[in-house]
Each structure stands twice: as C-alpha cells, then as structure tokens.
Design a protein around this motif. Structure first.
Motif, PDB file in Angstrom:
ATOM      1  N   TRP A 142     -27.941 -18.676   0.967  1.00 15.70           N
ATOM      2  CA  TRP A 142     -27.974 -17.176   0.955  1.00 15.70           C
ATOM      3  C   TRP A 142     -28.790 -16.792  -0.389  1.00 15.70           C
ATOM      4  O   TRP A 142     -29.092 -15.391  -0.222  1.00 15.70           O
ATOM      5  CB  TRP A 142     -26.477 -16.741   0.748  1.00 15.70           C
ATOM      6  N   TYR A 165     -32.077 -12.195   1.487  1.00 22.66           N
ATOM      7  CA  TYR A 165     -31.979 -10.759   0.773  1.00 22.66           C
ATOM      8  C   TYR A 165     -31.796  -9.794   2.089  1.00 22.66           C
ATOM      9  O   TYR A 165     -32.094  -9.925   3.138  1.00 22.66           O
ATOM     10  CB  TYR A 165     -33.178 -10.474  -0.015  1.00 22.66           C
ATOM     11  N   ASP A 166     -31.065  -8.782   1.654  1.00 26.25           N
ATOM     12  CA  ASP A 166     -30.813  -7.659   2.663  1.00 26.25           C
ATOM     13  C   ASP A 166     -31.709  -6.564   2.350  1.00 26.25           C
ATOM     14  O   ASP A 166     -32.654  -6.755   1.613  1.00 26.25           O
ATOM     15  CB  ASP A 166     -29.284  -7.146   2.735  1.00 26.25           C
ATOM     16  N   GLY A 177     -32.320  -5.864  -1.349  1.00 22.48           N
ATOM     17  CA  GLY A 177     -32.876  -6.994  -1.937  1.00 22.48           C
ATOM     18  C   GLY A 177     -31.701  -7.764  -2.440  1.00 22.48           C
ATOM     19  O   GLY A 177     -32.040  -8.801  -3.519  1.00 22.48           O
ATOM     20  N   ASP A 178     -30.438  -7.414  -2.126  1.00 25.87           N
ATOM     21  CA  ASP A 178     -29.236  -8.035  -2.641  1.00 25.87           C
ATOM     22  C   ASP A 178     -29.239  -9.565  -1.777  1.00 25.87           C
ATOM     23  O   ASP A 178     -29.548  -9.399  -0.695  1.00 25.87           O
ATOM     24  CB  ASP A 178     -27.942  -7.550  -2.527  1.00 25.87           C
ATOM     25  N   VAL A 179     -28.498 -10.597  -2.231  1.00 23.79           N
ATOM     26  CA  VAL A 179     -28.381 -11.823  -1.782  1.00 23.79           C
ATOM     27  C   VAL A 179     -26.975 -12.272  -1.857  1.00 23.79           C
ATOM     28  O   VAL A 179     -26.725 -13.619  -1.159  1.00 23.79           O
ATOM     29  CB  VAL A 179     -29.129 -13.125  -2.419  1.00 23.79           C
ATOM     30  N   ARG A 228     -26.729  -2.525   5.708  1.00 25.88           N
ATOM     31  CA  ARG A 228     -27.567  -3.431   4.626  1.00 25.88           C
ATOM     32  C   ARG A 228     -28.253  -4.398   5.715  1.00 25.88           C
ATOM     33  O   ARG A 228     -29.331  -4.961   4.890  1.00 25.88           O
ATOM     34  CB  ARG A 228     -26.501  -4.346   4.232  1.00 25.88           C
ATOM     35  N   ALA A 257     -31.355 -11.530   5.675  1.00 25.10           N
ATOM     36  CA  ALA A 257     -29.843 -11.616   5.819  1.00 25.10           C
ATOM     37  C   ALA A 257     -29.385 -11.241   7.020  1.00 25.10           C
ATOM     38  O   ALA A 257     -28.388 -11.697   7.472  1.00 25.10           O
ATOM     39  CB  ALA A 257     -29.347 -10.573   4.520  1.00 25.10           C
TER      40      ALA A 257
END
Length: 239
Positions: free
Chosen positions: A3, A7-8, A11-13, A38, A49
């Motif tokens: 994971w 990234y979504d 940009g979060d993982v 997301r 993601a």
C-alpha cells in the motif's frame, strides 16, 4: 499488497486501507462516501489505490451493495488513461469472481438492473458499450456510413427505431427503418448481452440490443451496414 505505492486521488497511501478495514467491520455510508471520492474523481479518473482496493471490494460485494456499486464504477473507468495496466492485469481472477457475482445479481432482477448490466459489460472488457448503453427509451448513436462516410443517426427508443440524417433545424430526416438481428442471427458479445437480458425478462433491453446489433440503411447512399460494428470500430478504446 504494498500500500505504500498505492496512492489515491489525494496522493495518500494510508487512508484507503484504513477505510477498507472499517468497511469490513461496518457498512456505514460515510465510509463508502469517502472511499468513493478517494478512489474515483468526478471526471472518472482512477488511481493505483482504486485497483488495489478491488479484491477487497469484490469480497465485500456479496453482502454490500455499496461495495458492488463501487467496484463496478472502478471497472467501468478501467478504459481510461490511468497508467495502472499492470494492476488491472493483476485483478484478472478478481474480475472473474466479480463477473459471477454480477450475473447472480442480475438473475434476481434487481431494481438497479441496467447499472449492474453495464458493470457486467465492463467486466468483460467492452467498455465502449458499458459507457453508452441506455434503457432504449430514447437512445441515439452516431455512426459514419462505411461506404460514403456521411454521419448517420441511429435512433432506438420511443421516437422510433430508424437511421436518419440529423438536421439541426428539421430534426431527423430521410428515416429508414432499422433491421434488427434475430436471436439466432446474433453472435459474439451481442448474443451474450441479448441472451442475458432475455433470460432475466428485460424485454425492452433485449429488443434494443437486437436493433443495436442489427443493420441500418444509409439515407445518403442506401448501403446497408452493421450498426454495432461501425460504432465499435470508432469508439472502442485503445488498451
């Protein structure tokens, strides 16, 4: 699943796996709402993601309509330029499972039949049909005549089932009746779509598909051509 690379749209993982873990425990609307925005942007963009989440979403889809709908939406976006072809290819077994689940769902004749039907079409890789299939109450398709190249309007719905030349002042002029394919005359994916709709008692959908995969006469040069072949050749995405 690594994971740290998934990234979504922000940009979060780390947020998507947290939300998926919550969805495993509780079917809360706020969780699915956040997963939705997301994993898919409004312009139908998907991210690593999105495909990384598919196995979990399909696993949950047998007991969660929200999971089924979100998984279907991701698959319908798979024709886009997302740069995740390797991740999509890695979901092959998951998509086989999802196809069986959607087929079972359609057999129950659900209220969301058309949306789920379009998801099934996308799962089988026919993204161009998934994107444009309507309920055939008022459907129009634009195709180029393969013989004289004039743009022909194909109407399948309450206004009739015809080919015509569209004049923006006069409307559809020089109409010619479509020639629907018989159930025995259908083949390939058109046959599978028609037979699925007919099996589930979706008479209007089955009839519309028979016309869409039938033949039309060009109002300009009077040549006859296969509607679906000409539409698909112009609209099938490059994969």
């Amino acid at each position: 699943m690594n994971w740290a690379l998934m990234y979504d749209c922000y940009g979060d993982v780390d947020r998507v796996p947290e939300l998926l873990a919550r969805a495993e425990r509780e079917d809360e609307a706020e969780v699915w709402d956040e997963l939705g925005y997301r994993l898919i942007l409004e312009c139908d963009l998907v991210f690593p993601a999105s495909f990384a989440a598919l196995p979990c979403l399909v696993h949950l889809a047998s007991r969660s309509a929200r999971a089924r709908v979100l998984a279907g939406a991701i698959v319908r976006c798979a024709a886009g330029d997302h740069g995740c072809d390797d991740l999509l290819a890695g979901c092959a077994d998951v998509l086989v499972e999802f196809r069986s689940l959607l087929d079972r769902h359609l057999r129950s004749r659900p209220d969301d039949y058309l949306a789920s039907f379009r998801d099934l079409v996308a799962v089988e890789g026919h993204y161009h049909w998934s994107a444009v299939l309507g309920d055939f109450s008022d459907d129009f398709y634009q195709v180029a005549c393969p013989h004289c190249a004039v743009e022909v309007t194909i109407a399948i719905g309450g206004y009739g089932r015809y080919s015509a030349i569209r004049d923006w002042n006069l409307g559809d002029v020089d109409r010619r009746d479509l020639r629907p394919a018989s159930s025995d005359g259908l083949s390939g994916f058109g046959r599978r779509m028609h037979d699925t709709a007919a099996r589930d008692g979706e008479v209007v959908l089955a009839d519309g598909i028979a016309h869409l995969f039938g033949r039309a006469e060009c109002p300009r040069c009077a040549s006859v051509f296969n509607i679906a072949d000409e539409y698909a050749s112009s609209n099938r995405p490059l994969m």
